[in-house]
Enzyme design. Structure first.
Site, mmCIF file in Angstrom:
data_model
loop_
_atom_site.group_PDB
_atom_site.id
_atom_site.type_symbol
_atom_site.label_atom_id
_atom_site.label_comp_id
_atom_site.label_asym_id
_atom_site.label_seq_id
_atom_site.Cartn_x
_atom_site.Cartn_y
_atom_site.Cartn_z
ATOM 1 N N CYS A 156 4.219 -3.982 -17.346
ATOM 2 C CA CYS A 156 3.921 -4.541 -18.726
ATOM 3 C C CYS A 156 4.204 -6.405 -17.979
ATOM 4 O O CYS A 156 5.044 -6.788 -17.267
ATOM 5 C CB CYS A 156 4.944 -4.863 -19.676
ATOM 6 S SG CYS A 156 4.752 -5.818 -20.768
ATOM 7 N N PRO A 183 -2.336 -8.301 18.162
ATOM 8 C CA PRO A 183 -3.086 -8.521 19.344
ATOM 9 C C PRO A 183 -3.401 -9.504 19.258
ATOM 10 O O PRO A 183 -4.250 -10.466 20.924
ATOM 11 C CB PRO A 183 -4.514 -7.348 18.953
ATOM 12 C CG PRO A 183 -3.893 -6.623 17.376
ATOM 13 C CD PRO A 183 -2.759 -7.278 17.160
ATOM 14 N N HIS A 199 6.476 -7.053 -1.634
ATOM 15 C CA HIS A 199 5.543 -7.703 -2.826
ATOM 16 C C HIS A 199 5.399 -6.580 -3.423
ATOM 17 O O HIS A 199 4.374 -6.778 -3.761
ATOM 18 C CB HIS A 199 3.864 -7.883 -1.811
ATOM 19 C CG HIS A 199 4.380 -9.709 -0.468
ATOM 20 N ND1 HIS A 199 3.941 -9.761 0.487
ATOM 21 C CD2 HIS A 199 5.406 -10.483 -0.723
ATOM 22 C CE1 HIS A 199 4.695 -11.314 1.103
ATOM 23 N NE2 HIS A 199 5.353 -10.978 0.190
ATOM 24 N N GLY A 244 2.123 -6.951 12.616
ATOM 25 C CA GLY A 244 1.321 -7.663 11.673
ATOM 26 C C GLY A 244 1.046 -8.056 11.075
ATOM 27 O O GLY A 244 0.616 -7.792 9.738
ATOM 28 N N THR A 245 1.872 -9.076 11.145
ATOM 29 C CA THR A 245 1.789 -10.726 10.526
ATOM 30 C C THR A 245 1.717 -11.772 10.521
ATOM 31 O O THR A 245 2.108 -12.052 12.232
ATOM 32 C CB THR A 245 3.239 -9.769 9.884
ATOM 33 O OG1 THR A 245 3.387 -11.423 8.693
ATOM 34 C CG2 THR A 245 4.408 -9.889 10.704
ATOM 35 N N ASP A 271 0.575 -0.904 0.009
ATOM 36 C CA ASP A 271 0.316 -0.225 -0.350
ATOM 37 C C ASP A 271 0.754 1.550 0.140
ATOM 38 O O ASP A 271 0.089 2.179 -0.131
ATOM 39 C CB ASP A 271 -1.309 -0.303 1.220
ATOM 40 C CG ASP A 271 -0.473 -0.202 2.521
ATOM 41 O OD1 ASP A 271 0.874 0.053 2.465
ATOM 42 O OD2 ASP A 271 -0.850 -0.737 2.998
#
Ligand code: NAD
Length: 249
Positions: free
Chosen positions: A127, A214, A119, A187-188, A104
């Site tokens: 292309c 969490p 990623h 967060g993974t 993002d």
């Protein structure tokens, strides 16, 4: 949120810090993780089946439109307190590298400088035949649009399931993990390889492992510190403690 004193002290002297982030850090910016993305219009599709070269070959229009929807979500999102805290942390550490699985681009918008994108980035297009980045093309109404050079379909510049990661970036990420004194996994779910191997490489080379999530993950038993909270809560609290420590000295 309670931040362990020992972790703050360690960060005060650590020269090389590496951070691995996943979709969880962007959840508080309103960008769904893949699991959460299965709502509304896209509920009947499995993202793991849309994000593959085979899906693109089978139905290029469907895949292009799914990414167009995700690109729009990302385009309207802003970095959250977690992204911003990491950009601040970078300014306090001698050698700081942020390795992200996210596509993002929110870390860079938050101000992070030294970012390795494992990623790719959904904001870029390439292309599908030659792999070169393409910035402008003719909007003929066709989806996907065509490469202005060779006429092949354009595709998002992201790594799909079943594709290899960019070699040079992966090599750098491995080196950074191995050389780090402190390694954060944030967060993974720590299950998607090869990114999931990075914390263990760091650990084998003596790094202190910190998890921010969490919920428990397969990495949790090997973590030296676990901040069991959302990144947008834990990271600003940690950076504030680092600042207090610097002011105290
Ligand atoms: P993932 O496997 O990285 O899992 C998300 C993790 O984040 C979970 O462990 C969850 O407990 C944790 N989490 C949720 N909210 C959190 C919060 N507020 N703070 C900290 N942790 C939190 O992600 P996934 O959704 O399975 O995606 C797999 C791959 O798909 C990614 O590696 C990425 O390439 C791609 N993806 C990227 C984005 C993005 O760029 N934002 C979004 C979705 C998917």
């Amino acid at each position: 949120m309670e931040i362990p004193e020992e972790l703050v002290r360690m960060l005060g002297t650590a020269e090389r810090v590496a951070v691995l982030t996943g979709a969880g850090i962007s959840a508080e910016s309103g960008i769904p993780t893949f699991r959460e993305a299965q709502t509304g219009l896209w509920a009947k599709y499995d993202p793991q089946e849309l994000a593959t070269p085979q899906a693109f070959q089978r139905n290029p229009r469907l895949v292009w439109e799914w990414y167009a929807w995700r690109r729009e979500l990302v385009g309207g999102a802003e970095p959250n307190k977690g992204h911003i805290a990491l950009a601040e942390m970078e300014r306090k550490i001698l050698q700081f590298t942020l390795i992200t699985q996210n596509v993002d681009g929110l870390h860079q918008i938050a101000g992070s400088q030294n970012v390795l994108e494992l990623h790719g980035n959904i904001r870029r297009t390439k292309c599908s035949r030659e792999g070169v980045a393409v910035e402008t093309w003719e909007e003929s109404g066709e989806a996907p649009p065509r490469c202005p050079d060779c006429g092949s379909y354009l595709r998002p510049d992201v790594v799909w399931f079943g594709e290899g990661l960019p070699e040079e970036i992966l090599l750098q990420a491995n080196q950074v993990a191995q050389a780090s004194h402190v390694f954060f996994s944030i967060g993974t779910s720590a299950v998607v390889y090869p990114a999931a191997a990075l914390p263990m490489q760091a650990r084998r080379n003596g790094a202190v492992i910190v998890e921010v999530n969490p919920v428990e993950t397969p990495l949790t038993p090997d973590a030296d510190f676990v901040l069991r909270a959302a990144a947008g809560e834990a990271l600003p609290a940690l950076v504030k403690r680092m600042m207090d420590e610097i002011l105290d000295c």
